[in-house]
Design a protein around this motif. Structure first.
Motif, PDB file in Angstrom:
ATOM      1  N   CYS A  40       0.856  -1.178   0.000  1.00 28.98           N
ATOM      2  CA  CYS A  40       0.000   0.000   0.000  1.00 28.98           C
ATOM      3  C   CYS A  40       0.899   1.237   0.000  1.00 28.98           C
ATOM      4  O   CYS A  40       2.120   1.126  -0.010  1.00 28.98           O
ATOM      5  N   SER A  41       0.306   2.420   0.009  1.00 30.58           N
ATOM      6  CA  SER A  41       1.109   3.638  -0.092  1.00 30.58           C
ATOM      7  C   SER A  41       2.083   3.784   1.070  1.00 30.58           C
ATOM      8  O   SER A  41       3.251   4.123   0.879  1.00 30.58           O
TER       9      SER A  41
ATOM     10  N   THR B 261       3.308   3.923  -8.568  1.00 30.63           N
ATOM     11  CA  THR B 261       2.629   2.732  -9.076  1.00 30.63           C
ATOM     12  C   THR B 261       2.402   1.673  -8.022  1.00 30.63           C
ATOM     13  O   THR B 261       1.383   0.965  -8.056  1.00 30.63           O
TER      14      THR B 261
ATOM     15  N   LEU C   6      -0.945   1.573  -6.430  1.00 33.78           N
ATOM     16  CA  LEU C   6      -2.070   1.617  -7.376  1.00 33.78           C
ATOM     17  C   LEU C   6      -2.409   0.239  -7.936  1.00 33.78           C
ATOM     18  O   LEU C   6      -3.582  -0.095  -8.118  1.00 33.78           O
TER      19      LEU C   6
ATOM     20  N   TYR D 171      -7.331  -0.381 -16.177  1.00 37.18           N
ATOM     21  CA  TYR D 171      -6.837  -0.089 -14.823  1.00 37.18           C
ATOM     22  C   TYR D 171      -5.334  -0.347 -14.715  1.00 37.18           C
ATOM     23  O   TYR D 171      -4.570   0.492 -14.223  1.00 37.18           O
TER      24      TYR D 171
ATOM     25  N   GLY E  70      -2.418   2.538 -14.620  1.00 38.14           N
ATOM     26  CA  GLY E  70      -1.647   2.648 -13.386  1.00 38.14           C
ATOM     27  C   GLY E  70      -0.154   2.666 -13.653  1.00 38.14           C
ATOM     28  O   GLY E  70       0.591   3.474 -13.075  1.00 38.14           O
TER      29      GLY E  70
ATOM     30  N   ALA F 223      -5.061  -1.387  -2.303  1.00 37.96           N
ATOM     31  CA  ALA F 223      -5.887  -1.587  -3.498  1.00 37.96           C
ATOM     32  C   ALA F 223      -6.849  -2.753  -3.317  1.00 37.96           C
ATOM     33  O   ALA F 223      -8.022  -2.680  -3.701  1.00 37.96           O
TER      34      ALA F 223
ATOM     35  N   MET G  27      -7.806   4.998  -6.947  1.00 40.02           N
ATOM     36  CA  MET G  27      -6.403   5.367  -7.140  1.00 40.02           C
ATOM     37  C   MET G  27      -5.973   6.455  -6.156  1.00 40.02           C
ATOM     38  O   MET G  27      -4.862   6.418  -5.619  1.00 40.02           O
TER      39      MET G  27
ATOM     40  N   GLY H 110      -3.176   5.714  -3.585  1.00 38.28           N
ATOM     41  CA  GLY H 110      -1.954   6.363  -4.029  1.00 38.28           C
ATOM     42  C   GLY H 110      -1.657   7.681  -3.364  1.00 38.28           C
ATOM     43  O   GLY H 110      -0.517   8.156  -3.400  1.00 38.28           O
TER      44      GLY H 110
ATOM     45  N   ILE I 165      -4.347  11.644 -11.811  1.00 40.60           N
ATOM     46  CA  ILE I 165      -5.457  10.743 -11.487  1.00 40.60           C
ATOM     47  C   ILE I 165      -6.783  11.331 -11.968  1.00 40.60           C
ATOM     48  O   ILE I 165      -7.645  10.604 -12.476  1.00 40.60           O
TER      49      ILE I 165
ATOM     50  N   SER J 187      -6.937  10.768 -15.554  1.00 39.32           N
ATOM     51  CA  SER J 187      -7.196   9.348 -15.796  1.00 39.32           C
ATOM     52  C   SER J 187      -8.666   9.015 -15.578  1.00 39.32           C
ATOM     53  O   SER J 187      -9.239   8.209 -16.312  1.00 39.32           O
TER      54      SER J 187
END
Length: 328
Positions: free
Chosen positions: A89-90, A116, A119, A140, A144, A255, A280, A284, A313, A316
């Motif tokens: 994860c982030s 990334t 994400l 997706y 990403g 995610a 995202m 992210g 994002i 996107s």
């Protein structure tokens, strides 16, 4: 991988402290215990491995190669793909980011990984494939990786190295000591205590930031209801995509954990592209991640990083909605 840690968190919160599993407090505390321990373990393990790499591997040669060799942007793509295959994860990605910076890897390449990694991961891809089909999953995954590649390249052009924190600069300036350390030609077991102490020093340096960041994420995770977002994001108006991204930033989840929430959003009428943009931004960009990054970046550098990724994002999200509407 961390199932045993989840069982431990369940035991501590639900059995020892007897906080109800269905309560907001129980959910928040369980999340806090699990994620704090997981990130500290990951942090020590990754920094310890980077200490071994720095002791034995010519990182300076790799750094010079990446700085001088014309790879035509492939270094950003490779770093982004590496981020996609790592199940972090982030906040879990931040320890590896620290290790990359400590090892002298160019900052833009490091950013490509950091963008990334949260994400896209294999668990989220598998869940996404089962819930939304192959077309949505491909959009997706490709988007990403593209987001990390282009974002890392762009951030690398900003020459942000002077905006690293003093703590990181001290680590990077410690080259003479590292060189002398290597020249001693010690065995691995002779070097092990020093490598371990170095890893523990870094863990101690970010410990407070980890605790504060995860506490914020736990509060968001436990107390913010899903229906709060559904009623504002389901209209499909132009402003719903940037709104989805902005309201997702205070959230915190990986995610795999947010994909079922995206499914609920879509089932209640939120456009899939808007829901993916929300996902995202949640995985992210988060306040806990920013809190952890404060140890290695200045506030100006964090603002630039968050600003660039946020704009990407949002773009996107619009692109998702157009592609999924046209080819869905």
């Amino acid at each position: 991988m961390f199932d045993w840690l989840q069982h431990f968190a369940d035991w501590v919160i639900y059995a020892v402290f007897q906080v109800g599993a269905e309560t907001h407090l129980g959910t928040a505390l369980n999340f806090f215990v699990y994620d704090t321990l997981k990130i500290l373990i990951l942090l020590f393990f990754i920094v310890f491995l980077m200490g071994i790499v720095n002791a034995y591997f010519p990182v300076e040669r790799l750094k010079d190669y990446l700085n001088k060799k014309k790879l035509y942007g492939l270094e950003y793509l490779f770093s982004s793909i590496f981020g996609a295959v790592t199940p972090f994860c982030s906040c879990s990605s931040v320890p590896l980011f620290i290790g990359f910076v400590q090892g002298g890897i160019p900052l833009g390449v490091t950013f490509a990984f950091l963008i990334t990694s949260p994400l896209v991961n294999e668990v989220a891809v598998a869940m996404f494939l089962g819930m939304f089909g192959i077309k949505a999953t491909l959009i997706y995954v490709v988007s990403g990786i593209a987001l990390g590649t282009i974002g890392g390249w762009l951030l690398g052009k900003f020459n942000l190295e002077p905006l690293l924190s003093d703590w990181v600069k001290k680590i990077l300036d410690n080259k003479m000591q590292q060189a002398a350390y290597k020249e001693e030609k010690q065995t691995f077991y002779q070097r092990l205590p020093e490598i371990t102490r170095g890893a523990w020093d870094i863990v101690k340096g970010v410990l407070l930031y980890v605790i504060i960041g995860i506490a914020i994420g736990a509060a968001m995770h436990g107390y913010v209801p899903e229906n709060f977002f559904n009623q504002y994001l389901g209209g499909g108006e132009w402003w719903t995509v940037p709104l989805a991204v902005l309201v997702a930033v205070p959230m915190y989840a990986n995610a795999a954990g947010i994909v079922p929430v995206v499914q609920v959003f879509v089932a209640k009428g939120v456009p899939l592209g808007t829901a993916i943009a929300f996902m995202m931004a949640t995985v992210g960009l988060s306040i806990p991640e920013a809190t952890l990054l404060k140890k290695v970046m200045s506030l100006k550098m964090i603002a630039i990083y968050f600003g660039v990724v946020t704009l990407f994002i949002i773009f996107s999200g619009y692109l998702f909605n157009i592609l999924l509407y046209r080819f869905g």
